[in-house]
Write a protein that holds these residues in place. Structure first.
Motif, short mmCIF file in Angstrom:
data_model
loop_
_atom_site.label_atom_id
_atom_site.label_comp_id
_atom_site.label_asym_id
_atom_site.label_seq_id
_atom_site.Cartn_x
_atom_site.Cartn_y
_atom_site.Cartn_z
N SER A 40 0.84 -1.19 0.00
CA SER A 40 0.00 0.00 0.00
C SER A 40 0.88 1.24 0.00
N THR A 41 0.36 2.29 -0.61
CA THR A 41 1.09 3.55 -0.62
C THR A 41 0.17 4.65 -0.13
N GLY A 42 0.76 5.63 0.51
CA GLY A 42 0.00 6.78 0.99
C GLY A 42 0.59 7.33 2.26
N PRO A 43 0.05 8.45 2.72
CA PRO A 43 0.49 9.01 3.99
C PRO A 43 -0.16 8.28 5.16
N ASP A 44 0.41 8.42 6.34
CA ASP A 44 -0.16 7.85 7.56
C ASP A 44 0.23 8.75 8.72
N LEU A 45 -0.71 9.59 9.15
CA LEU A 45 -0.45 10.54 10.23
C LEU A 45 -0.74 9.92 11.58
N THR A 46 0.18 10.10 12.49
CA THR A 46 0.00 9.68 13.88
C THR A 46 0.80 10.63 14.75
N GLY A 47 0.86 10.38 16.03
CA GLY A 47 1.60 11.28 16.90
C GLY A 47 1.73 10.77 18.31
N TRP A 48 2.37 11.58 19.14
CA TRP A 48 2.50 11.28 20.56
C TRP A 48 2.70 12.59 21.31
N TRP A 49 2.22 12.58 22.55
CA TRP A 49 2.35 13.75 23.41
C TRP A 49 3.76 13.82 23.95
N GLU A 74 3.62 12.88 13.19
CA GLU A 74 4.55 12.24 12.25
C GLU A 74 3.77 11.61 11.11
N ASN A 75 4.36 11.69 9.91
CA ASN A 75 3.84 10.96 8.76
C ASN A 75 4.67 9.69 8.64
N GLN A 76 4.12 8.56 9.11
CA GLN A 76 4.85 7.31 9.01
C GLN A 76 4.49 6.53 7.74
N GLY A 77 3.83 7.21 6.82
CA GLY A 77 3.51 6.59 5.54
C GLY A 77 4.65 6.71 4.55
N ASN A 78 4.40 6.27 3.32
CA ASN A 78 5.43 6.30 2.30
C ASN A 78 5.15 7.32 1.19
N LEU A 112 3.34 17.17 5.27
CA LEU A 112 4.42 16.39 5.89
C LEU A 112 4.89 15.33 4.90
N GLY A 113 6.17 15.33 4.61
CA GLY A 113 6.73 14.29 3.75
C GLY A 113 6.85 12.98 4.50
N PRO A 114 7.11 11.88 3.81
CA PRO A 114 7.28 10.60 4.47
C PRO A 114 8.38 10.66 5.53
N GLY A 115 8.08 10.20 6.73
CA GLY A 115 9.06 10.21 7.82
C GLY A 115 9.24 11.54 8.52
N GLN A 116 8.60 12.58 8.03
CA GLN A 116 8.76 13.90 8.65
C GLN A 116 7.88 14.05 9.88
N ASP A 142 -6.02 14.74 12.12
CA ASP A 142 -6.85 14.66 10.91
C ASP A 142 -8.30 14.32 11.28
N ALA A 143 -8.81 15.08 12.24
CA ALA A 143 -10.15 14.83 12.78
C ALA A 143 -11.25 14.95 11.73
N THR A 144 -11.02 15.70 10.67
CA THR A 144 -12.04 15.89 9.63
C THR A 144 -11.82 14.97 8.43
N ASP A 145 -10.85 14.06 8.54
CA ASP A 145 -10.52 13.12 7.45
C ASP A 145 -10.19 13.83 6.14
N ALA A 146 -9.45 14.91 6.24
CA ALA A 146 -9.05 15.65 5.04
C ALA A 146 -7.99 14.89 4.23
N VAL A 147 -7.23 14.01 4.91
CA VAL A 147 -6.16 13.26 4.25
C VAL A 147 -6.52 11.78 4.25
N ALA A 148 -6.53 11.17 3.06
CA ALA A 148 -6.75 9.72 2.96
C ALA A 148 -5.46 9.03 3.40
N GLU A 149 -5.55 8.19 4.44
CA GLU A 149 -4.37 7.59 5.05
C GLU A 149 -4.35 6.07 4.94
N LEU A 150 -3.16 5.51 5.06
CA LEU A 150 -3.00 4.06 5.07
C LEU A 150 -3.70 3.44 6.28
#
Length: 163
Positions: A40-49, A74-78, A112-116, A142-150
């Protein structure tokens, strides 16, 4: 006309080839089926406090508290995540988001680029006499689902409880 079900264990990337035989009325044919997995390809936004705190001041009219939060996104997608994603910061009495949680701020993530990674901060002053003690910060990336993520299931991040 015959139907059937076949189950294959296909590696995450690569191929699986299966030879099978189809027989009807005493005549058989051999066929080869190749299944190829495509990552699969695409962005994947996540984070931590990296911080969620409260500071209170005693005033003549009562006490006034302010909560401050720092979230690393972080964008942990590709693939790159385009601009448009927002982080919604909530104050919650428990570790799960629900519609009764208090929305504190909305903050743009930006592209955010991949890994950024990016740091997103907020401050919020609570009403006079209210405290966040015993509560949690919830960041919904991405509470409004503006970005389609992996993976859309890793967007809600809960802070440690405020002591």
């Amino acid at each position: 006309n015959t139907t059937g079900v076949a189950t294959f264990n296909v590696p995450a990337s690569g191929s699986c080839t299966v030879a099978y035989q189809l027989c009807s009325y005493g005549a058989c044919d051999t066929a080869i089926l190749t299944v190829t997995a495509t990552p699969s390809t695409g962005p994947d936004l996540t984070g931590w406090w990296s911080g969620f705190t409260q500071r209170c001041k005693i005033l003549r009219t009562g006490f006034k508290c302010k909560v401050s939060g720092t979230l690393r996104v972080e964008n942990q997608g590709n693939q790159a995540a385009p601009p448009g994603a927002l982080v919604y910061f909530y104050l919650s009495s428990d570790e799960g988001w629900d519609s009764g949680d208090t929305l504190l701020r909305r903050v743009a993530v930006g592209s955010l680029g991949p890994g950024q990674r990016k740091i997103r901060k907020f401050d919020y002053t609570l009403p006079l006499g209210e405290s966040a003690r015993g509560k949690y910060g919830i960041a919904w990336i991405d509470a409004t689902d503006a970005v389609a993520e992996l993976d859309e299931t890793n967007n809600i991040v809960v802070s440690p409880q405020i002591r």
